[in-house]
Write an enzyme that holds these catalytic residues in place. Structure first.
Site, mmCIF file in Angstrom:
data_model
loop_
_atom_site.group_PDB
_atom_site.id
_atom_site.type_symbol
_atom_site.label_atom_id
_atom_site.label_comp_id
_atom_site.label_asym_id
_atom_site.label_seq_id
_atom_site.Cartn_x
_atom_site.Cartn_y
_atom_site.Cartn_z
ATOM 1 N N ARG A 93 -0.049 -2.714 34.879
ATOM 2 C CA ARG A 93 -1.137 -3.444 35.507
ATOM 3 C C ARG A 93 -1.050 -4.949 35.198
ATOM 4 N NH1 ARG A 93 -4.968 -3.674 39.429
ATOM 5 N NH2 ARG A 93 -6.265 -5.419 38.893
ATOM 6 N N ASP A 117 -3.112 2.065 34.792
ATOM 7 C CA ASP A 117 -3.949 3.235 34.575
ATOM 8 C C ASP A 117 -4.661 3.718 35.828
ATOM 9 O OD1 ASP A 117 -3.413 3.220 31.887
ATOM 10 O OD2 ASP A 117 -5.002 1.779 31.482
ATOM 11 N N ASP A 309 -13.157 0.034 28.105
ATOM 12 C CA ASP A 309 -12.023 0.708 27.458
ATOM 13 C C ASP A 309 -12.475 1.599 26.300
ATOM 14 O OD1 ASP A 309 -10.590 -0.738 29.265
ATOM 15 O OD2 ASP A 309 -9.188 -1.596 27.841
HETATM 16 C C1 UD1 Z 1 -8.588 -5.738 32.101
HETATM 17 C C2 UD1 Z 1 -7.949 -4.870 31.048
HETATM 18 C C3 UD1 Z 1 -8.517 -3.452 31.085
HETATM 19 C C4 UD1 Z 1 -10.032 -3.507 30.996
HETATM 20 C C5 UD1 Z 1 -10.611 -4.450 32.063
HETATM 21 C C6 UD1 Z 1 -12.108 -4.642 31.947
HETATM 22 C C7 UD1 Z 1 -5.703 -5.758 30.916
HETATM 23 C C8 UD1 Z 1 -4.256 -5.525 31.156
HETATM 24 N N1 UD1 Z 1 -6.521 -4.780 31.319
HETATM 25 O O1 UD1 Z 1 -8.239 -5.235 33.366
HETATM 26 O O2 UD1 Z 1 -7.984 -2.730 29.973
HETATM 27 O O3 UD1 Z 1 -10.530 -2.203 31.218
HETATM 28 O O4 UD1 Z 1 -10.003 -5.754 31.931
HETATM 29 O O5 UD1 Z 1 -12.436 -5.139 30.699
HETATM 30 O O6 UD1 Z 1 -6.113 -6.749 30.362
HETATM 31 N N2 UD1 Z 1 -12.451 -6.682 40.351
HETATM 32 C C9 UD1 Z 1 -12.635 -6.942 41.695
HETATM 33 N N3 UD1 Z 1 -11.820 -7.862 42.308
HETATM 34 C C10 UD1 Z 1 -10.833 -8.528 41.636
HETATM 35 C C11 UD1 Z 1 -10.652 -8.253 40.266
HETATM 36 C C12 UD1 Z 1 -11.483 -7.327 39.647
HETATM 37 O O7 UD1 Z 1 -13.511 -6.380 42.340
HETATM 38 O O8 UD1 Z 1 -10.145 -9.366 42.251
HETATM 39 C C13 UD1 Z 1 -13.345 -5.719 39.672
HETATM 40 C C14 UD1 Z 1 -12.619 -4.467 39.154
HETATM 41 O O9 UD1 Z 1 -12.503 -3.487 40.143
HETATM 42 C C15 UD1 Z 1 -13.526 -4.050 38.017
HETATM 43 C C16 UD1 Z 1 -14.041 -5.374 37.467
HETATM 44 O O10 UD1 Z 1 -13.838 -6.336 38.495
HETATM 45 O O11 UD1 Z 1 -14.615 -3.305 38.480
HETATM 46 C C17 UD1 Z 1 -13.363 -5.853 36.196
HETATM 47 O O12 UD1 Z 1 -11.987 -5.882 36.367
HETATM 48 P P1 UD1 Z 1 -11.054 -6.887 35.566
HETATM 49 O O13 UD1 Z 1 -11.833 -7.544 34.454
HETATM 50 O O14 UD1 Z 1 -10.349 -7.737 36.522
HETATM 51 O O15 UD1 Z 1 -10.027 -5.889 34.890
HETATM 52 P P2 UD1 Z 1 -8.485 -6.121 34.666
HETATM 53 O O16 UD1 Z 1 -8.217 -7.552 34.344
HETATM 54 O O17 UD1 Z 1 -7.734 -5.479 35.769
#
Ligand code: UD1
Length: 422
Positions: A93, A117, A309
């Site tokens: 990811r 994941d 997490d």
């Molecule tokens: C990171 C962590 C992951 C953790 C998550 C939330 C890494 C590699 N992974 O994932 O372990 O569970 O933060 O703390 O660091 N979203 C949107 N649009 C976007 C981006 C995100 O709608 O463009 C939403 C996602 O679907 C989710 C929320 O925002 O509901 C948070 O996601 P995000 O903080 O971006 O998670 P990751 O960075 O992918």
């Protein structure tokens, strides 16, 4: 041939455990090395599969990467490839976090849509709209996200949600943009502060790290640096929950206890005695539990809320606590799939939308279970520690993506766990 863990329940976990660098920090710091020509050194890297995968991803962009013990040395050339669509990219990811640095350095990027994941839908709309505000055009083509810019300029960006990944990508593009960028509703996780710290050491001008408003004054180039990854607060939390669930006594070292303030407060509410140790070599905490935990409610939210997490550990704890707990998941809808596996182990649990109600039982009952992601896998092992008989946990490669030496550490603390080849 496949490997799984066999967990015999019943042991009380007692002893000390060391936590190393955070998975969710190291991978972003490795990507940040793309921003400066020369050799960047990252220390306290965890020995997990995602690190060599990220190293392969960086190599495919033209970097030389040496991994030796807990040190990663990344040598970034003057001319980078902007095609990040190798096999390694699709497997993790965090590979998406090369997008921002590539747009910053090369003004274009082709990045394979990431794997990782199975915890629910993970859109990239905020990554795209943030980069577009900085002057890039972005689109999806043949399974890749493509970005192109004539040049990048500072902008005011409001995020709909404080996404870690979007904050990181926009930040890493903005550090080399012309002018000032303000990211509002930015993520505040300790791993974001860690990234800001490393970028600042590289010469970036960033204000507001750890707050919801990040101000970035663009510079023309960055220089390589040496940086130590912060301790993994999710791994630290895992040991804290394990101590409470097994009515144990565990001293955790190598993690800033303030990154776990809310977790430790919840463990206290469950009945544990928690001591924190600040700074220096002793940094960490100790959790001592006597008797059955009391049920506590949990709500996942971006930091400083309770991390999504850690949600599987909250469910595992609730499953053996005295009373009823309500768990609310606000980030990833599919994380509740874990509950089906917990039900195999005898948990009394039901879900309704993004809420789960768990009525604690005195003891779980062993069964074969399957890990669907890193934290769900670790949660099943914790549950197995509180189950009668031998719980077989399958698909353990998920767990090994996030926990260096998981079985070894568990055994050191007195758990009866083995790796079985079948
Ligand atoms: C990171 C962590 C992951 C953790 C998550 C939330 C890494 C590699 N992974 O994932 O372990 O569970 O933060 O703390 O660091 N979203 C949107 N649009 C976007 C981006 C995100 O709608 O463009 C939403 C996602 O679907 C989710 C929320 O925002 O509901 C948070 O996601 P995000 O903080 O971006 O998670 P990751 O960075 O992918």
């Amino acid at each position: 041939m496949s490997e799984h863990f066999r967990v015999h329940g019943g042991a009380r976990l007692v002893g000390e455990v060391d936590v190393v660098g955070a998975k969710n920090s190291v991978l972003k710091l490795m990507a940040a090395a793309l921003l400066a020509e020369g050799t960047t050194t990252i220390t306290n890297c965890p020995d997990i599969l995602d690190v060599p995968l990220m190293a392969d991803a960086l190599r495919s962009l033209g970097c030389q990467v040496e991994l030796e013990g807990d040190v990663a040395r990344i040598t970034t050339p003057a001319e980078l490839s902007f095609h990040a669509d190798s096999e390694a990219m699709g497997k993790l990811r965090a590979s998406i976090c090369v997008l921002g640095p590539l747009v910053g350095r090369c003004k274009r990027a082709v990045v394979a849509l990431p794997g990782g994941d199975a915890i629910g839908s993970r859109p990239l709309d905020m990554h795209q709209s943030g980069l577009e505000k900085l002057g890039a055009k972005t689109w999806i083509e043949h399974g890749c996200i493509v970005a192109e810019a004539e040049g990048l300029h500072g902008a005011q960006i409001w995020l709909d949600f404080p996404s870690m990944g979007a904050t990181e990508n926009i930040l890493m593009a903005a550090v080399l943009a012309n002018g000032t960028t303000v990211i509002d509703n930015a993520a505040r996780e300790p791993e974001i502060i860690d990234l800001c710290l490393m970028l600042t050491q590289m010469g970036a001008k960033i204000e507001g790290a750890g707050t919801s408003t990040l101000t970035v004054h663009g510079v023309t180039e960055l220089k390589p640096t040496e940086h130590r990854v912060i301790g993994d607060r999710i791994v630290g939390a895992t040991w804290g929950f394990a101590a409470v669930m097994t009515r144990g006594d565990v001293r955790v070292r190598g993690v800033n206890p303030h990154h776990l303030d809310l977790v430790l407060e919840k463990l206290r509410m469950a009945g544990a005695e928690v001591t924190v140790y600040e700074g220096g070599e002793d940094e960490g905490f100790r959790v001592v539990m006597d008797g059955r935990p009391k049920a506590v409610d949990f709500v996942t939210l971006p930091y400083p809320g309770f991390a999504t997490d850690n949600q599987p550990f909250a469910i595992a704890l609730s499953a053996v606590s005295e009373g009823t707990s309500m768990i609310t998941e606000n980030l990833f809808e599919a994380r509740f799939r874990f509950i089906d596996e917990m039900i195999r182990l005898g948990a009394d649990a039901r879900t309704d939308g993004h809420h789960a109600v768990i009525r604690g039982v005195e003891k779980l009952s062993s069964a074969p279970v399957w890990a669907s992601d890193i934290r769900a896998g670790a949660g099943l092992v914790l549950a197995g520690l509180c189950a009668d008989g031998a719980t077989e946990v399958y698909e353990i490669f998920h767990i090994e993506r996030g926990y260096p030496g998981f079985v070894e550490n568990l055994r050191k603390l007195g758990a009866d766990v083995e790796r079985v080849t079948s």
